[in-house]
Design a protein around this motif. Structure first.
Motif, PDB file in Angstrom:
ATOM      1  N   ALA A 103     -31.793  -1.721   1.999  1.00  0.00           N
ATOM      2  CA  ALA A 103     -30.465  -2.342   1.934  1.00  0.00           C
ATOM      3  C   ALA A 103     -30.561  -3.847   2.138  1.00  0.00           C
ATOM      4  O   ALA A 103     -29.884  -4.627   1.450  1.00  0.00           O
ATOM      5  CB  ALA A 103     -29.533  -1.721   2.962  1.00  0.00           C
ATOM      6  N   LEU A 104     -31.403  -4.294   3.076  1.00  0.00           N
ATOM      7  CA  LEU A 104     -31.583  -5.724   3.304  1.00  0.00           C
ATOM      8  C   LEU A 104     -32.211  -6.410   2.089  1.00  0.00           C
ATOM      9  O   LEU A 104     -31.807  -7.521   1.717  1.00  0.00           O
ATOM     10  CB  LEU A 104     -32.433  -5.977   4.549  1.00  0.00           C
ATOM     11  CG  LEU A 104     -31.730  -5.718   5.890  1.00  0.00           C
ATOM     12  CD1 LEU A 104     -32.738  -5.804   7.032  1.00  0.00           C
ATOM     13  CD2 LEU A 104     -30.586  -6.695   6.094  1.00  0.00           C
ATOM     14  N   ILE A 105     -33.158  -5.764   1.470  1.00  0.00           N
ATOM     15  CA  ILE A 105     -33.798  -6.329   0.280  1.00  0.00           C
ATOM     16  C   ILE A 105     -32.787  -6.446  -0.858  1.00  0.00           C
ATOM     17  O   ILE A 105     -32.701  -7.486  -1.519  1.00  0.00           O
ATOM     18  CB  ILE A 105     -35.029  -5.492  -0.145  1.00  0.00           C
ATOM     19  CG1 ILE A 105     -36.146  -5.663   0.878  1.00  0.00           C
ATOM     20  CG2 ILE A 105     -35.491  -5.883  -1.544  1.00  0.00           C
ATOM     21  CD1 ILE A 105     -37.317  -4.725   0.676  1.00  0.00           C
ATOM     22  N   VAL A 106     -31.997  -5.407  -1.063  1.00  0.00           N
ATOM     23  CA  VAL A 106     -30.975  -5.436  -2.118  1.00  0.00           C
ATOM     24  C   VAL A 106     -29.950  -6.521  -1.817  1.00  0.00           C
ATOM     25  O   VAL A 106     -29.580  -7.311  -2.703  1.00  0.00           O
ATOM     26  CB  VAL A 106     -30.309  -4.054  -2.278  1.00  0.00           C
ATOM     27  CG1 VAL A 106     -29.071  -4.138  -3.158  1.00  0.00           C
ATOM     28  CG2 VAL A 106     -31.303  -3.057  -2.845  1.00  0.00           C
TER      29      VAL A 106
ATOM     30  N   GLY B 189     -30.315  -9.219   0.081  1.00  0.00           N
ATOM     31  CA  GLY B 189     -30.955 -10.525  -0.052  1.00  0.00           C
ATOM     32  C   GLY B 189     -31.119 -10.932  -1.500  1.00  0.00           C
ATOM     33  O   GLY B 189     -30.862 -12.075  -1.884  1.00  0.00           O
ATOM     34  N   THR B 190     -31.512  -9.999  -2.347  1.00  0.00           N
ATOM     35  CA  THR B 190     -31.650 -10.271  -3.778  1.00  0.00           C
ATOM     36  C   THR B 190     -30.303 -10.637  -4.381  1.00  0.00           C
ATOM     37  O   THR B 190     -30.201 -11.571  -5.183  1.00  0.00           O
ATOM     38  CB  THR B 190     -32.258  -9.055  -4.500  1.00  0.00           C
ATOM     39  OG1 THR B 190     -33.531  -8.765  -3.924  1.00  0.00           O
ATOM     40  CG2 THR B 190     -32.418  -9.317  -5.986  1.00  0.00           C
ATOM     41  N   ALA B 191     -29.267  -9.916  -4.010  1.00  0.00           N
ATOM     42  CA  ALA B 191     -27.926 -10.200  -4.523  1.00  0.00           C
ATOM     43  C   ALA B 191     -27.464 -11.598  -4.121  1.00  0.00           C
ATOM     44  O   ALA B 191     -26.910 -12.339  -4.930  1.00  0.00           O
ATOM     45  CB  ALA B 191     -26.935  -9.145  -4.027  1.00  0.00           C
ATOM     46  N   VAL B 192     -27.701 -11.969  -2.864  1.00  0.00           N
ATOM     47  CA  VAL B 192     -27.282 -13.287  -2.384  1.00  0.00           C
ATOM     48  C   VAL B 192     -28.051 -14.393  -3.098  1.00  0.00           C
ATOM     49  O   VAL B 192     -27.479 -15.380  -3.554  1.00  0.00           O
ATOM     50  CB  VAL B 192     -27.456 -13.396  -0.843  1.00  0.00           C
ATOM     51  CG1 VAL B 192     -27.320 -14.833  -0.381  1.00  0.00           C
ATOM     52  CG2 VAL B 192     -26.460 -12.503  -0.137  1.00  0.00           C
ATOM     53  N   VAL B 193     -29.361 -14.225  -3.212  1.00  0.00           N
ATOM     54  CA  VAL B 193     -30.199 -15.252  -3.827  1.00  0.00           C
ATOM     55  C   VAL B 193     -29.911 -15.385  -5.322  1.00  0.00           C
ATOM     56  O   VAL B 193     -29.875 -16.487  -5.857  1.00  0.00           O
ATOM     57  CB  VAL B 193     -31.699 -14.949  -3.584  1.00  0.00           C
ATOM     58  CG1 VAL B 193     -32.584 -15.843  -4.422  1.00  0.00           C
ATOM     59  CG2 VAL B 193     -32.026 -15.097  -2.116  1.00  0.00           C
ATOM     60  N   SER B 194     -29.695 -14.275  -6.016  1.00  0.00           N
ATOM     61  CA  SER B 194     -29.535 -14.328  -7.470  1.00  0.00           C
ATOM     62  C   SER B 194     -28.094 -14.545  -7.913  1.00  0.00           C
ATOM     63  O   SER B 194     -27.859 -14.816  -9.089  1.00  0.00           O
ATOM     64  CB  SER B 194     -30.076 -13.042  -8.100  1.00  0.00           C
ATOM     65  OG  SER B 194     -29.298 -11.926  -7.685  1.00  0.00           O
TER      66      SER B 194
END
Length: 189
Positions: free
Chosen positions: A13-16, A18-23
């Motif tokens: 969940a943290l990886i998803v 983080g990816t959403a925030v960055v991208s």
């Protein structure tokens, strides 16, 4: 065991997130270059996924002048649109793919085994612009193996061979009409 599963779910969940925030807001585009790590991982994945028997298979088509000529003709008509006549990948189509069409003369391509090149031609590369050209026939496989022979020839392609390929490249209807007009003018019609 249940606690480990919970931590795994939290990590994913943290990886998803983080990816959403960055991208967010970056958009999707084929105009960016692949990151070196992305390219390395994808090349490794392709190599890993290629069956060992095919990767190690020797090219059954002899390296003759006729085979190279047939490969040249096939390349000019089917491959040069993306990979360029000289194999550089420097075409408007090749540069616009993600990842861009590779330089087929480069060591990273030339170091692939004949079997790996054959497999890419026959099966394509998912999530790229490289389609699967295999027909499922013995003649189709022979053509793909002959094309591998031509790919091996690309680093030493002559200017005369490139000029010959230019006459074999696909032409648009407008190009054909223009050539027809030129031919008629030159013949005095």
């Amino acid at each position: 065991m249940r606690k480990a599963s919970l931590w795994l779910v939290v990590l994913v969940a943290l990886i998803v997130a983080g990816t959403a925030v960055v991208s967010r807001g970056l958009g999707f585009t084929a105009r960016t270059a692949a990151w070196p790590l992305e390219e390395r991982v994808m090349r490794g994945a392709r190599r890993w996924a290629t069956p060992t028997a095919i990767r190690q298979q020797a090219n059954p088509v002899a390296a003759t002048d006729d085979v190279v000529k047939a490969g040249l003709e096939h390349w000019a008509d089917h491959c040069a649109t993306c990979h360029a006549n000289d194999g550089s990948g420097d075409t408007s189509m090749g540069r616009s793919l993600y990842p861009p069409a590779p330089d087929m003369r480069a060591p990273r391509t030339q170091s692939m085994t004949d079997g790996e090149l054959f497999y890419v031609i026959e099966r394509g590369i998912p999530f790229t612009g490289m389609p699967a050209w295999g027909t499922g026939t013995a003649d189709g496989e022979t053509s793909s193996w002959a094309l591998v022979r031509f790919i091996r020839h690309l680093p030493v392609l002559s200017a005369q061979e490139i000029a010959a390929m230019e006459t074999l490249n696909p032409k648009s209807a407008a190009d054909g009409a223009r050539q027809h007009d030129i031919d008629e003018f030159l013949s005095g019609k």
